[in-house]
Design a protein around this motif. Structure first.
Motif, PDB file in Angstrom:
ATOM      1  N   ASP A  69     -52.714 -24.876 -36.332  1.00 17.78           N
ATOM      2  CA  ASP A  69     -53.190 -26.155 -35.057  1.00 17.78           C
ATOM      3  C   ASP A  69     -53.605 -25.554 -34.084  1.00 17.78           C
ATOM      4  O   ASP A  69     -54.384 -25.880 -33.086  1.00 17.78           O
ATOM      5  CB  ASP A  69     -51.968 -27.176 -34.991  1.00 17.78           C
ATOM      6  CG  ASP A  69     -52.284 -28.043 -36.275  1.00 17.78           C
ATOM      7  OD1 ASP A  69     -52.780 -28.156 -37.111  1.00 17.78           O
ATOM      8  OD2 ASP A  69     -51.050 -28.639 -36.458  1.00 17.78           O
ATOM      9  N   VAL A  73     -58.191 -25.613 -32.196  1.00 22.07           N
ATOM     10  CA  VAL A  73     -58.925 -25.880 -30.777  1.00 22.07           C
ATOM     11  C   VAL A  73     -60.217 -25.080 -30.627  1.00 22.07           C
ATOM     12  O   VAL A  73     -61.181 -25.708 -30.007  1.00 22.07           O
ATOM     13  CB  VAL A  73     -57.817 -25.764 -29.508  1.00 22.07           C
ATOM     14  CG1 VAL A  73     -57.463 -24.501 -29.221  1.00 22.07           C
ATOM     15  CG2 VAL A  73     -58.490 -26.422 -28.409  1.00 22.07           C
ATOM     16  N   GLY A  77     -61.509 -28.675 -32.500  1.00 21.30           N
ATOM     17  CA  GLY A  77     -60.420 -29.396 -33.190  1.00 21.30           C
ATOM     18  C   GLY A  77     -60.886 -29.833 -34.431  1.00 21.30           C
ATOM     19  O   GLY A  77     -60.171 -30.853 -35.239  1.00 21.30           O
TER      20      GLY A  77
END
Length: 427
Positions: A69, A73, A77
């Motif tokens: 995760d 970005v 995303g």
């Protein structure tokens, strides 16, 4: 900078800057971006990130997507639509073992709703299925290395040169080669990440490719003009990077200091070859790597890379490069006699004596200009990548639209002729 070998032997046509991506997105309809697999954020993912900067509304597809995760970005995303391999046992850690299934998997991803498909490919992504009214642009990091000219090296490093497992591996690679060549016909325009890869595409697929060098985050590598008395090498320690070779060479030059950054399967071999003048630091953060890269006397690079971002990053720091004279390094390092333009030098063979000779030759040449190194690195900015890629895609889409208009006009003319003949047949 016009002395670099790529400019002399394999010139890349100059391109005018394109309009900003935001002003051009509406020209392409619905866009899909296809990547191989998303597990780490490395070189090919940096290219993918810039493609998504051009088309932020594009849908993303991949064979598997296990990207952490904190790295996601960088891809705005986005989560990829994935194949059935995503749900197979141990796919997160052993996805590469499913290579024989990947041609089938990539063909199951549905592209029918898109006008433009862009694949970022070093294995199977270019095999995505598209129709005659879709435009497929493939940015190729390399044709499948272990199925083409590097097959024998791959089999040797994997200890698959004999036995039943070796025979099965050769059969699988033979099948993948046939599939890989066949799917090349589904690509409307190839883009290679270097002239070296463009020649590999020509060999494998019989197709020409434009060259757009990968983006390098030049601004993250600040110029340093004051160098310290040590050499640096930094990379993942996998066999083709030849880090133990560099360590062994410096072990034979006790008066020269070497710093080694990186970790991987070859770390134990490198450590076994190290002498007191060689410091192995293992994995280091980007901040630490950049600090060493800025202060190093020279960056030593022994891999045959498709492009090779690390030598460009070193030059962005004002640090010259001592590189193996094959592959992408010939296009990113300028080995010139002119002190105002040269940014490094090459050695001819991946051998300890050749590395030693190159280092001694570097010492004898005297100072390299850090400003020349930085100027050369500026040829590889992310902005330049986006402009050049966008221009080639716009040209390919424009050509497809022109052909469609021509076909429509020809169809109208033919229909009018048929109607006219039908009318006159009653006279």
């Amino acid at each position: 900078m016009d002395r670099t070998p790529v400019d002399l032997e394999h010139p890349v046509r100059s391109r005018t800057a394109s309009p900003s991506p935001g002003n051009r997105r509406h020209d392409f309809g619905r866009v899909a971006v296809v990547h191989e697999w998303l597990t780490t954020y490395a070189g090919s993912e940096k290219v993918l990130a810039q493609i998504l900067q051009i088309w932020p509304d594009a849908d993303l597809f991949a064979v598997v997507d296990f990207l952490p995760d904190e790295e996601r970005v960088k891809l705005l995303g986005k989560r990829a639509t994935t194949s059935f391999i995503q749900r197979l046992p141990r796919a997160r850690t052993a996805y590469r073992s499913y290579l024989p299934l990947m041609p089938l998997a990539i063909e199951q991803l549905d592209m029918s709703g898109y006008d433009l498909v862009i694949s970022s490919s070093h294995a199977v992504a270019k095999g995505i299925l598209t129709g005659p009214d879709q435009v497929h642009i493939s940015y190729v990091h390399s044709p499948i290395r272990y199925a083409w000219d590097l097959q024998h090296r791959y089999l040797s490093e994997s200890r698959l040169t004999s036995g039943v497992k070796g025979a099965i591996a050769r059969l699988i690679l033979h099948y993948i080669r046939i599939w890989d060549q066949r799917t090349a016909h589904g690509v409307d325009a190839f883009i290679a990440n270097s002239s070296f890869i463009a020649r590999r595409i020509r060999k494998a697929y019989g197709c020409d490719a434009s060259v757009v060098y990968p983006p390098v985050d030049i601004e993250s590598f600040a110029l340093c003009t004051q160098k310290e008395d040590f050499y640096l090498t930094a990379s993942r320690m996998v066999p083709y990077k030849r880090v133990p070779l560099i360590v062994e060479a410096f072990a034979n030059m006790p008066e020269r200091r070497l710093v080694v950054i990186g970790d991987g399967p070859d770390f134990a071999r490198a450590k076994a070859a190290a002498t007191p003048n060689v410091t192995l630091l293992g994995y280091q953060s980007d901040r630490e790597l950049i600090d060493f890269m800025r202060r190093a006397k020279a960056f030593v690079f022994a891999a045959e890379e498709d492009f090779g971002i690390a030598p460009v990053e070193a030059q962005a720091c004002g640090t010259p490069v001592i590189a193996y004279g094959r592959g992408g390094s010939l296009e990113t390092v300028i080995a010139s006699d002119d002190v105002l333009t040269r940014t490094g030098l090459f050695f001819a063979r991946q051998s300890v004596p050749d590395v030693i000779e190159a280092v001694e030759r570097f010492e004898a040449m005297g100072a390299f200009d850090p400003l020349a190194c930085r100027a050369n690195a500026m040829r590889f900015t992310a902005e330049r990548f986006r402009d050049e890629l966008l221009e080639i895609v716009a040209q390919a889409v424009g050509q497809r639209m022109s052909k469609a208009v021509s076909r429509a006009a020809a169809g109208s003319t033919a229909a009018a002729g048929i109607a006219e003949r039908s009318e006159t047949s009653w006279i």
